[in-house]
Design an enzyme around this catalytic site. Structure first.
Site, PDB file in Angstrom:
ATOM      1  N   GLY A  11     -66.886  16.621 -13.925  1.00 13.46           N
ATOM      2  CA  GLY A  11     -67.716  17.526 -14.597  1.00 13.46           C
ATOM      3  C   GLY A  11     -68.618  18.304 -13.626  1.00 13.46           C
ATOM      4  N   ASN A  13     -67.821  21.610 -13.349  1.00 11.81           N
ATOM      5  CA  ASN A  13     -67.910  22.720 -13.835  1.00 11.81           C
ATOM      6  C   ASN A  13     -68.998  22.741 -14.982  1.00 11.81           C
ATOM      7  OD1 ASN A  13     -65.905  25.031 -13.187  1.00 11.81           O
ATOM      8  ND2 ASN A  13     -64.745  23.170 -13.038  1.00 11.81           N
ATOM      9  N   ARG A  65     -50.554  10.656 -32.188  1.00  5.21           N
ATOM     10  CA  ARG A  65     -51.078  11.835 -31.527  1.00  5.21           C
ATOM     11  C   ARG A  65     -51.775  12.468 -32.695  1.00  5.21           C
ATOM     12  NH1 ARG A  65     -52.259  12.595 -26.344  1.00  5.21           N
ATOM     13  NH2 ARG A  65     -53.377  14.679 -26.500  1.00  5.21           N
ATOM     14  N   ASN A 107     -60.631  28.339 -21.237  1.00  4.25           N
ATOM     15  CA  ASN A 107     -60.260  27.353 -20.389  1.00  4.25           C
ATOM     16  C   ASN A 107     -60.668  27.942 -18.767  1.00  4.25           C
ATOM     17  OD1 ASN A 107     -59.032  25.037 -19.251  1.00  4.25           O
ATOM     18  ND2 ASN A 107     -57.222  26.163 -18.921  1.00  4.25           N
ATOM     19  N   HIS A 109     -58.791  27.443 -15.193  1.00  6.85           N
ATOM     20  CA  HIS A 109     -57.809  26.928 -14.272  1.00  6.85           C
ATOM     21  C   HIS A 109     -57.954  27.238 -12.909  1.00  6.85           C
ATOM     22  CE1 HIS A 109     -53.558  25.383 -13.864  1.00  6.85           C
ATOM     23  NE2 HIS A 109     -53.566  26.590 -12.990  1.00  6.85           N
ATOM     24  N   ASP A 150     -51.965  27.539 -20.440  1.00  4.69           N
ATOM     25  CA  ASP A 150     -52.288  28.791 -19.561  1.00  4.69           C
ATOM     26  C   ASP A 150     -51.723  30.112 -19.973  1.00  4.69           C
ATOM     27  OD1 ASP A 150     -51.914  26.177 -16.849  1.00  4.69           O
ATOM     28  OD2 ASP A 150     -53.705  26.461 -18.136  1.00  4.69           O
ATOM     29  N   GLN A 178     -66.381  28.395  -4.587  1.00  2.00           N
ATOM     30  CA  GLN A 178     -66.209  29.872  -4.526  1.00  2.00           C
ATOM     31  C   GLN A 178     -65.796  30.583  -5.743  1.00  2.00           C
ATOM     32  OE1 GLN A 178     -64.313  31.003  -0.595  1.00  2.00           O
ATOM     33  NE2 GLN A 178     -65.705  29.699   0.365  1.00  2.00           N
ATOM     34  N   GLU A 180     -64.664  28.519  -9.315  1.00  2.46           N
ATOM     35  CA  GLU A 180     -64.822  27.997 -10.855  1.00  2.46           C
ATOM     36  C   GLU A 180     -66.163  28.100 -11.214  1.00  2.46           C
ATOM     37  OE1 GLU A 180     -61.456  24.854  -9.780  1.00  2.46           O
ATOM     38  OE2 GLU A 180     -62.683  24.507 -11.603  1.00  2.46           O
TER      39      GLU A 180
HETATM   40  C1  GRF Z   1     -61.369  21.919 -12.222  1.00  3.59           C
HETATM   41  O1  GRF Z   1     -60.608  22.137 -10.782  1.00  3.59           O
HETATM   42  C2  GRF Z   1     -60.766  22.852 -13.235  1.00  3.59           C
HETATM   43  O2  GRF Z   1     -60.283  24.060 -12.961  1.00  3.59           O
HETATM   44  C3  GRF Z   1     -59.369  21.970 -13.539  1.00  3.59           C
HETATM   45  O3  GRF Z   1     -59.841  20.744 -13.491  1.00  3.59           O
HETATM   46  C4  GRF Z   1     -60.999  20.486 -12.549  1.00  3.59           C
HETATM   47  C5  GRF Z   1     -62.094  19.979 -13.392  1.00  3.59           C
HETATM   48  O4  GRF Z   1     -63.142  19.694 -12.341  1.00  3.59           O
HETATM   49  N1  GRF Z   1     -59.022  22.281 -15.084  1.00  3.59           N
HETATM   50  P1  GRF Z   1     -64.732  19.208 -12.910  1.00  3.59           P
HETATM   51  O5  GRF Z   1     -64.390  18.024 -13.723  1.00  3.59           O
HETATM   52  O6  GRF Z   1     -65.190  20.403 -13.535  1.00  3.59           O
HETATM   53  O7  GRF Z   1     -65.411  18.536 -11.546  1.00  3.59           O
END
Ligand code: GRF
Length: 197
Positions: A11, A13, A65, A107, A109, A150, A178, A180
């Site tokens: 988490g 991000n 699912r 999203n 990536h 993606d 740097q 995300e």
């Molecule tokens: C991140 O590197 C994101 O780009 C990828 O999964 C990772 C998640 O990291 N899809 P966090 O849970 O936000 O630390």
């Protein structure tokens, strides 16, 4: 703008979004809910510490699912979000959710799409492949989610240098710090401001 953030892991991000709403660099936005498919995700603790409603909707709790997909969509609908943010969410988004929230799901990536993306490219694997290929520059991408993996329209990208001696873990951390944690909050702010993207 009400957002729901979907997570599966640490988490960081999510934390960047929480912090940038708090310091005002993301305007007119509130996180109305956090959804995880993984009960043990540390991201859930981050949400609770920030006083945000957090729920776990795990495929393990459903027979099929289809049942899980329905529960996930219902779980999202309950928060009535304007935008859904996938922040390290390791779930294939059900088609009915893409259709219902067309151009309202983004999203992050951890590569410069179209490099090192698509089925099987997630988390640390992305950085392993980047190092294996010997690229000198990598980075991260924020994009809209469509029916592919993606493949949706790109909103923002940021490049990050690959250094000698990098391991997948070291590179992953640098890409997060740097790229995300900068471009994901920025994309949310741009959408909140109604910018044409
Ligand atoms: C991140 O590197 C994101 O780009 C990828 O999964 C990772 C998640 O990291 N899809 P966090 O849970 O936000 O630390």
């Amino acid at each position: 703008m009400d957002i729901v953030v979907c997570v599966s892991g640490g988490g960081t991000n999510l934390q960047a979004i929480i912090d940038k709403i708090a310091d005002g660099s993301i305007s007119d936005t509130r996180i109305v809910g956090v959804i995880s498919n993984n009960r043990d995700a540390y991201a859930l603790k981050r949400a609770e510490d920030a006083g945000i409603e957090a729920v776990c909707i795990s495929p393990k709790d459903y027979e099929s699912r289809d049942e899980f997909n329905e529960a996930l969509l219902k779980g999202v609908d309950k928060f009535a979000p304007d935008l859904i943010v996938l922040a390290g969410f390791l779930v294939n988004i059900p088609e009915q959710m893409v259709v219902r929230y067309r151009n309202r799901i983004i999203n992050i990536h951890p590569s410069l799409i179209p490099s090192f993306c698509g089925k099987g490219y997630y988390g640390l694997k992305v950085h392993e492949k980047a190092l294996e290929r010997g690229v000198k520059v990598t980075g991260a991408t924020v994009h809209y989610v469509d029916e592919g993996t993606d493949t949706g329209p790109i909103i923002l990208q940021k490049a990050v240098e690959v250094m000698d001696g990098d391991t997948p873990e070291i590179l992953q951390r640098r890409v997060m710090e740097q790229a995300e944690w900068i471009i994901l909050p920025k994309a949310i702010d741009m959408i909140a401001k109604g910018m044409d993207i």
